[in-house]
Write an enzyme that holds these catalytic residues in place. Structure first.
Site, PDB file in Angstrom:
ATOM      1  N   LYS A  27       0.836  -1.209   0.000  1.00  0.00           N
ATOM      2  CA  LYS A  27       0.000   0.000   0.000  1.00  0.00           C
ATOM      3  C   LYS A  27       0.867   1.254   0.000  1.00  0.00           C
ATOM      4  O   LYS A  27       0.586   2.219  -0.695  1.00  0.00           O
ATOM      5  CB  LYS A  27      -0.909   0.020   1.233  1.00  0.00           C
ATOM      6  CG  LYS A  27      -1.924  -1.095   1.266  1.00  0.00           C
ATOM      7  CD  LYS A  27      -2.856  -0.977   2.458  1.00  0.00           C
ATOM      8  CE  LYS A  27      -2.170  -1.144   3.801  1.00  0.00           C
ATOM      9  NZ  LYS A  27      -1.514  -2.439   4.024  1.00  0.00           N
ATOM     10  N   CYS A  82     -12.026   2.314  16.679  1.00  0.00           N
ATOM     11  CA  CYS A  82     -10.729   1.763  16.317  1.00  0.00           C
ATOM     12  C   CYS A  82      -9.809   1.576  17.522  1.00  0.00           C
ATOM     13  O   CYS A  82      -9.177   0.534  17.643  1.00  0.00           O
ATOM     14  CB  CYS A  82     -10.115   2.704  15.290  1.00  0.00           C
ATOM     15  SG  CYS A  82      -8.556   2.203  14.638  1.00  0.00           S
ATOM     16  N   MET A  83      -9.710   2.574  18.415  1.00  0.00           N
ATOM     17  CA  MET A  83      -8.772   2.408  19.530  1.00  0.00           C
ATOM     18  C   MET A  83      -9.220   3.068  20.830  1.00  0.00           C
ATOM     19  O   MET A  83      -8.402   3.326  21.694  1.00  0.00           O
ATOM     20  CB  MET A  83      -7.350   2.831  19.153  1.00  0.00           C
ATOM     21  CG  MET A  83      -7.272   3.921  18.167  1.00  0.00           C
ATOM     22  SD  MET A  83      -7.016   5.622  18.611  1.00  0.00           S
ATOM     23  CE  MET A  83      -8.134   6.183  19.685  1.00  0.00           C
ATOM     24  N   MET A 136      -6.844  -4.479  16.700  1.00  0.00           N
ATOM     25  CA  MET A 136      -8.306  -4.517  16.746  1.00  0.00           C
ATOM     26  C   MET A 136      -8.866  -5.699  17.535  1.00  0.00           C
ATOM     27  O   MET A 136      -9.973  -5.608  18.054  1.00  0.00           O
ATOM     28  CB  MET A 136      -8.881  -4.523  15.333  1.00  0.00           C
ATOM     29  CG  MET A 136      -8.674  -3.221  14.615  1.00  0.00           C
ATOM     30  SD  MET A 136      -9.225  -1.801  15.549  1.00  0.00           S
ATOM     31  CE  MET A 136      -7.764  -0.805  15.470  1.00  0.00           C
ATOM     32  N   GLY A 170      -4.476   1.662  14.050  1.00  0.00           N
ATOM     33  CA  GLY A 170      -4.847   1.340  12.684  1.00  0.00           C
ATOM     34  C   GLY A 170      -4.865   2.526  11.744  1.00  0.00           C
ATOM     35  O   GLY A 170      -4.837   2.354  10.536  1.00  0.00           O
ATOM     36  N   GLN A 171      -4.943   3.746  12.285  1.00  0.00           N
ATOM     37  CA  GLN A 171      -5.050   4.916  11.420  1.00  0.00           C
ATOM     38  C   GLN A 171      -3.806   5.780  11.597  1.00  0.00           C
ATOM     39  O   GLN A 171      -3.178   5.778  12.650  1.00  0.00           O
ATOM     40  CB  GLN A 171      -6.328   5.698  11.770  1.00  0.00           C
ATOM     41  CG  GLN A 171      -7.578   4.844  11.599  1.00  0.00           C
ATOM     42  CD  GLN A 171      -8.658   5.494  10.755  1.00  0.00           C
ATOM     43  OE1 GLN A 171      -8.674   6.679  10.495  1.00  0.00           O
ATOM     44  NE2 GLN A 171      -9.600   4.677  10.303  1.00  0.00           N
TER      45      GLN A 171
END
Lengths: 772, 233
Positions: free
Chosen positions: A85, A174-175, A359, A396-397
């Protein structure tokens, strides 16, 4: 073009023509245009646009186009390596359907308008909503993809200038459990360690974390460590067999939610064998318990407040007696000898242990609890806050930490501290230049409740920036239909059309990533800056600047009195004035420009790699040569919480006999709105599918590629089966990736959440499986 | 009536047999489908004058001597760049993954570490220049479909030109970056090498003794100048 360049391109064109004649039918480097020469190509640094790892990239820029990517060898995160990616990230800027104009809904149709007109409408609708329904009928929903300036300005506008705490972010999905885990155990958010732990650890335990696909660059760093040090072990604890399980030395599969019991059993076994660090416990740890049977938040306006009760070490040990390896074998499906093996790894004083999770532990109806329980294992053994020893919560972000957790874009947070704390409100009011009464002392709506309020009509105006909730919300149907109801005004800022722009009343085209200047903060407290490298296409405008433009139109411009040229450095200066103390000190703008990233706290410009350890952290005080100091809690101790095992919100039964788990694949990031527009990634995984265990598939008469119908109490979906693909669920489980907007698995998921963190559990609900 | 039934049965049996043969044939064809993109005819590689006796070959040169002549390589420079989004991008995996559950590692390296001929794919295996990186599928992904989601207008720059020798016959410099590809023989040596850039002397292991790496595009380069004493130009 210089004469030399012209000659070269002529020669190249002639060569291509000649070659085509030699070999007809063969395309010669179709992706390489005939005109762009490599001369004058420049390379500029940036963090990657995608996950929370925060790889340093070098972007090749030529004639206002991004043309190539290299891993930045100077970055301490990835040391020159990327994942697929990252290498192809710049291609996501060039999707054919890029949003370059603003749109306004008129009689049900989205009509393109000049962006100024759209911003006028947003400002007037926001004002109108506040006048008619009150401040708390308006809100903004962003994400960990917000740059730090985006999130900071959103928070200042809504919490400070307008005066509503309805500021939330996709990071809640997400967190949020990672935050409450850190806060309850240590009193301060974010990891004590850093990625360099990988270079020192002997054992890696991955809790529900398919790192080979989701944090591949860190996983590669771990494999490299093992390749050069034969004694290093990787243990994969999971509910599904993945590429990570394949690469691990040991794969241990457990039943959903049983990680709670498993962690307690490891603690039990370590204490029974005296594999604990008594001095460390006496000096640095206190013992606690909270409420039990705490619910699942599936009802509207669900409220929960935990209570702390101090307990003694002996009381803690007594409570663990419910969790002997033999008893937990029955709950978790993990053989008692494997539990003892895990205890022997955590408990061996000669082994440095790092635990990783993302996650699997965050999207968990007891997300806060499981974080507490894994911290317990490191605290019982004193394996924390030193190189190679420590628990580490991955994100995750790209800026879940930087923007959401540090700049404070969750409803209860401020750039420093909480809205409930008067001193924190006063500090924010002073720096923002607003009356302190403007900042409400009560948190507003958390994400799930925000979309429920939109459905109920308590929330009337919602501005969604840089995220895609119409793919990511659990129990999606309710929230999609709610958002579409009459009398709701939804503004969506994005770079591509998505299911979320489908429900918008106004679409604002955003400048993406390197088309504007910004900063991200990654999982290991590292802040990274990039400059604007490209001109945004058409009318596209950064999210920060969209917010400032709307603020000005609402008469709130005096709080955002910056020029386009200086707004990012000015915002950084103002934002970091919240953090002038040794526990939080951020890098200067200049330092960020010059380095591939700087870790905070960095008082005096010196990075802190390991917090709570006076050898590395100037905020920690050494007592009689003992460098450990958990200064986040008032008692200067880390808190060991006893937390019991409790079942998931919904479990398989006769009618819905399968567990449904959802997640990602390495090729696609989040909802795929960017990665699916990158041809190599779309070709690799063009659509979602359902993974089945081969035995289940046989029983149901399902073969690879067959259409399968999944049904839950919320909805149904038909999608192709994948058997023995890259992942294999346990018998009685199925797995579906969530990136595909044509196969929306969140139609089926349940909006149950952790009562402490309010983060939904996307990993556990019950479904029926049949051949379609 | 009986005849009709018999003819009918024969017809059915023939149809079945034909379809069986067709399916079998298709399966065989499918399994032998080459794993590589259509090859371009590579241009003849001009040879250096015979070098035998000038240097003693190192011990591993034997490996090269035993290799069959693979001058008609199945990789050309055009197909090499066509498979990459830009010069330096990781190419996708052009064949079916033998074990999609794998992360890479030994499964990939069993062929791509040393190379060699793979009969199933009728191809010489390309060798990886970075065998220490084991999580192969993190960068090299498979291909399940050929379509695009919404279309894309990304453009890159031309890849570097070959044969940029400053003097006739002098060793050409390395025109590309060396990050992740500092093992020259992976692409320039052995039968899996790219045709146009195959070295005539891969056994001369110390490549960069003669082939200097030029500065990457964008690095501040230019010609060396220094002020003349006395300030005169």
């Amino acid at each position: 073009m210089t004469r030399r360049e012209a000659l070269r391109s002529m020669a190249a064109a002639a060569a291509v023509t000649a070659a085509s004649q030699l070999a007809p039918g063969v395309a010669f480097a179709a992706g390489t245009p005939k005109t762009l020469s490599a001369e004058g190509l420049t390379w500029k640094k940036t963090p990657c646009r995608f996950c929370g790892t925060g790889c340093g990239l070098l972007i090749g820029i030529k004639d206002n186009r991004a043309v190539a990517v290299k891993g930045d060898p100077a970055s301490a995160v990835n040391k020159g390596l990327c994942c697929v990616k990252g290498y192809h990230s710049v291609i996501a800027l060039y999707g054919k359907d890029r949003l370059t104009r603003a749109y306004v809904r008129n009689n049900g149709q989205l009509i393109p308008v000049p962006i100024g007109e759209a911003l006028d409408l947003v400002a007037s609708k926001l004002k109108e909503t506040i006048d008619k329904h009150g401040k708390n009928a308006a809100g903004i929903y962003g994400s960990g993809q917000w740059t730090i300036p985006d999130g900071y300005v959103a928070s200042k506008l809504f919490k400070g200038a307008i005066g509503t705490n309805n500021v939330e972010a996709n990071a809640r999905l997400c967190m949020a459990s990672a935050v409450t885990g850190f806060m309850t155990t240590f009193g301060l958010d974010e990891p004590m360690g850093c990625y360099e732990d990988i270079d020192h650890a002997d054992v890696f335990v991955l809790w529900g974390n398919n790192m080979a696909e989701m944090h591949p660059v860190l996983f590669s760093r771990m494999l490299d460590r093992r390749l050069r040090n034969a004694h290093v072990k990787i243990v994969d604890l999971a509910t599904r067999w993945t590429r990570t399980s394949m690469a691990a030395d040991r794969s241990i599969l457990f039943q959903p939610n049983a990680d709670l019991a498993l962690a307690n059993a490891i603690a039990y076994e370590m204490i029974r064998n005296q594999w604990i660090h008594r001095t460390f416990l006496d000096r640095h740890v206190s013992f606690h318990e909270g409420k039990t049977n705490i619910g699942y938040g599936t009802q509207d306006k669900f409220q929960f407040t935990d209570e702390n009760r101090n307990i003694t070490f002996n009381e803690y040990v007594k409570r663990l007696e419910e969790y002997t390896p033999d008893k937990v074998e029955k709950i978790s499906g993990v053989p008692a000898r494997d539990i003892r093996y895990l205890a022997s790894l955590y408990g061996d004083p000669g082994k440095k242990v790092v635990s990783y999770w993302c996650m699997g532990m965050n999207q968990h109806v007891r997300g806060t609890w499981i974080q507490n329980l894994v911290y317990n294992l490191h605290l019982l053994t004193g394996k924390i806050s030193q190189p190679g020893n420590g628990p580490f919560s991955l994100t995750g972000q790209p800026s879940a930490c930087g923007t959401v957790r540090e700049a404070g874009t969750l409803t209860h947070r401020l750039p420093h501290g909480d809205v409930t704390n008067e001193a924190d409100r006063k500090m924010a009011a002073r720096i923002w230049g607003v009356p302190v009464e403007n900042i409400q002392p009560k948190p507003g709506l958390h994400t799930v409740e925000m979309f429920r309020a939109l459905d109920r009509g308590d929330l009337r105006f919602l501005w969604i920036q840089v995220t895609n909730p119409m793919v990511t919300m659990p129990k999606l149907k309710r929230y999609r239909e709610g958002a579409r109801k009459e009398g709701r005004f939804v503004v969506v800022s994005d770079v591509y059309p998505t299911p979320t722009t489908d429900i918008a009343d106004v679409i604002l085209p955003s400048a993406m990533w390197i088309e504007r200047e910004g900063m991200f903060g990654n999982s290991e407290r590292r802040t990274q800056h990039w400059e604007q490298m490209l001109k945004p296409p058409g009318d596209a405008m950064s999210d920060t600047w969209q917010l400032i433009e709307v603020a000005r139109r609402m008469g709130l411009g005096k709080h955002f009195n910056w020029t386009y040229e200086n707004h990012i450095p000015e915002i950084w200066k103002e934002y970091t004035s919240f953090h002038h103390d040794p526990k939080h000190e951020m890098a200067t703008y200049q330092a960020l420009r010059e380095n591939p990233g700087v870790m905070w706290p960095c008082p005096g410009g010196r990075e802190t790699k390991w917090r709570y350890n006076a050898r590395y952290d100037p905020a920690a005080k050494s007592v009689n040569g003992d460098p450990i100091d958990f200064y986040g809690k008032p008692d200067r101790r880390a808190w060991i919480w006893f937390r019991p095992w409790e079942p998931a919100a919904e479990e398989p039964d006769a009618e819905f006999p399968f567990w449904l788990n959802t997640g990602r694949v390495v090729e696609h990031w989040h909802t795929g709105s960017m990665t699916r527009r990158i041809p190599i990634l779309h070709k690799a995984v063009p659509n979602a599918y359902v993974e089945l265990h081969p035995m289940d598939a046989r029983k149901l008469g399902i073969r690879n590629g067959d259409r399968v119908r999944l049904t839950s109490r919320r909805g149904a979906l038909t999608l192709p089966a994948q058997i023995d693909g890259r992942g294999r669920p346990q018998e009685g489980h199925v797995f579906v990736p969530f990136f595909d907007e044509a196969i929306l698995i969140n139609e089926l998921t349940l909006d149950a959440f952790c009562p402490i963190s309010k983060q939904p559990d996307y990993k556990k609900c019950a479904v029926q499986v049949e051949r379609a | 009536m009986g005849d009709r039934l018999r003819y009918f049965r024969i017809a059915i049996a023939t149809a079945l047999m034909a379809s069986f043969i067709f399916v079998l044939g298709e399966t065989v064809v499918e399994s032998q489908r080459p794993a590589v993109v259509a090859a371009a005819v590579s241009q003849p590689v001009p040879e250096l004058p015979l070098e035998s006796g000038v240097f003693r070959d190192p011990s591993d040169a034997r490996e090269y001597r035993w290799e069959p002549d693979a001058r008609n390589a199945n990789r050309s420079l055009a197909s090499f760049y066509q498979r990459r989004a830009y010069d330096g991008a990781p190419p996708p995996v052009p064949h079916k993954l033998l074990d999609p559950g794998s992360f890479g590692g030994g499964g990939c390296l069993s062929c791509h570490a040393e190379g060699g001929y793979v009969r199933q794919f009728k191809a010489w295996t390309p060798v990886t220049p970075h065998p220490d990186f084991l999580n192969c599928l993190q960068c090299h992904v498979g291909e399940q479909s050929q379509g695009e989601f919404r279309g894309n207008v990304f453009q890159t720059v031309r890849p570097p030109e070959t044969r940029q020798a400053p003097l006739p016959g002098s060793p050409p410099p390395v025109p590309h970056g060396l990050q992740m590809r500092d093992n020259c023989r992976a692409c320039h040596g052995g039968p899996g090498a790219v045709g146009e850039i195959r070295s005539t002397h891969p056994q001369r292991v110390n490549c960069r003794q003669c082939h200097a790496a030029v500065a990457a595009p964008g690095a501040s380069g230019g010609e060396f100048t220094r002020p003349v004493p006395g300030g005169q130009p």
